[in-house]
Design an enzyme around this catalytic site. Structure first.
Site, short mmCIF file in Angstrom:
data_model
loop_
_atom_site.label_atom_id
_atom_site.label_comp_id
_atom_site.label_asym_id
_atom_site.label_seq_id
_atom_site.Cartn_x
_atom_site.Cartn_y
_atom_site.Cartn_z
CE LYS A 13 -44.08 13.90 15.41
NZ LYS A 13 -44.20 15.33 15.25
NE ARG A 87 -42.66 15.23 9.57
CZ ARG A 87 -42.00 14.97 10.70
NH1 ARG A 87 -41.73 13.75 11.04
NH2 ARG A 87 -41.62 15.95 11.47
NE ARG A 121 -37.50 20.03 20.01
CZ ARG A 121 -38.15 19.30 19.11
NH1 ARG A 121 -39.02 18.40 19.51
NH2 ARG A 121 -37.93 19.48 17.84
NE ARG A 154 -34.81 18.98 16.03
CZ ARG A 154 -35.92 18.29 15.86
NH1 ARG A 154 -36.28 17.38 16.74
NH2 ARG A 154 -36.68 18.50 14.81
NE ARG A 165 -39.77 21.54 12.77
CZ ARG A 165 -39.39 21.62 14.04
NH1 ARG A 165 -38.77 22.71 14.48
NH2 ARG A 165 -39.62 20.64 14.87
#
Ligand code: ADP
Ligand code: ZN
Length: 209
Positions: A13, A87, A121, A154, A165
């Site tokens: 996204k 969300r 990531r 992160r 998540r």
């Protein structure tokens, strides 16, 4: 034009929203970035929401909506690309009462691609640019190509938090897809091939809107 980019965590996204921002010349608003900024600023609100964010859980609807509203008071005359919000069905309702959205892009990405992508990531501390230890390495290890900032992983990109998540996404966020489908605002993109470059996916999104 007011665009929402919707999809599971790790669906790209943020990457596509920032591509579209450059192509369309309208601001990119990411509630995830707004949350991290609030945490970095060390405000009372920041320390309250850090608990949720670190655990991969959603910040309560009223809190995140207030944060978003504050941002929407700034420059949105040309429209925006909203990413990370709504969300939940409740957030979709709240957004509807704040402003009228023109189109919602839904990114379909299989779980295995998500887990693979998020666990490798890395992100720039200063400008938020996203890299990947496997597929999108910076020119100098640990340093941002764009601004020279320090790259970090992160807290919510650890394997157990990634699974949490995904679980919350399926339970709370995925119903938003039907909400927009019913309102005829939904456009779908499948993004399951890691060899397709972000620019190509960006072109596909542009063709849809
Ligand atoms: P992801 O990669 O999981 O899509 P984001 O960067 O969009 O992550 O968001 C990071 C965190 O910020 C979320 O895990 C959540 O705690 C909080 N957050 C962001 N947007 C929302 C939202 N719309 N509602 C509730 N919490 C949010
Ligand atoms: Zn940077």
């Amino acid at each position: 034009m007011k665009i929402v980019i919707f999809g599971p965590p790790g669906s790209g996204k943020g990457t596509y929203a920032s591509l579209l921002k450059n192509r369309l010349g309208i601001p990119h608003i990411s509630t995830g970035d707004l949350v991290r900024e609030e945490i970095r600023n060390g405000t009372d609100l920041g320390s309250e929401i850090k608990k949720y964010s670190d655990a991969g859980q959603l910040v309560p609807d009223e809190v995140i909506t207030e944060i978003l509203k504050k941002r929407l008071l700034l420059d949105i005359s040309k429209g925006f690309i909203l990413e990370g919000y709504p969300r939940s069905i409740e957030q979709a309702r709240q957004l509807e009462s704040i402003t009228k959205i023109d189109v919602v892009i839904n990114l379909n990405v299989p779980d295995r691609v998500i887990v693979e992508r998020l666990s490798t990531r890395i992100q720039c501390k200063s400008c938020g640019a996203i890299y990947n230890e496997r597929t999108l390495r910076p020119k100098t290890a640990g340093k941002c190509d764009r601004c020279g900032g320090e790259l970090f992983k992160r807290a919510d990109d650890q394997p157990d938090v990634i699974l949490e998540r995904l679980r919350i996404y399926k339970e709370t966020s995925a119903p938003v897809i039907d909400y927009y489908r019913t309102r005829k605002l939904l456009k779908e993109i499948t993004n399951d091939d890691p060899n397709v470059s972000p620019e190509i996916v960006g072109d596909r999104i542009l063709n849809l809107i």
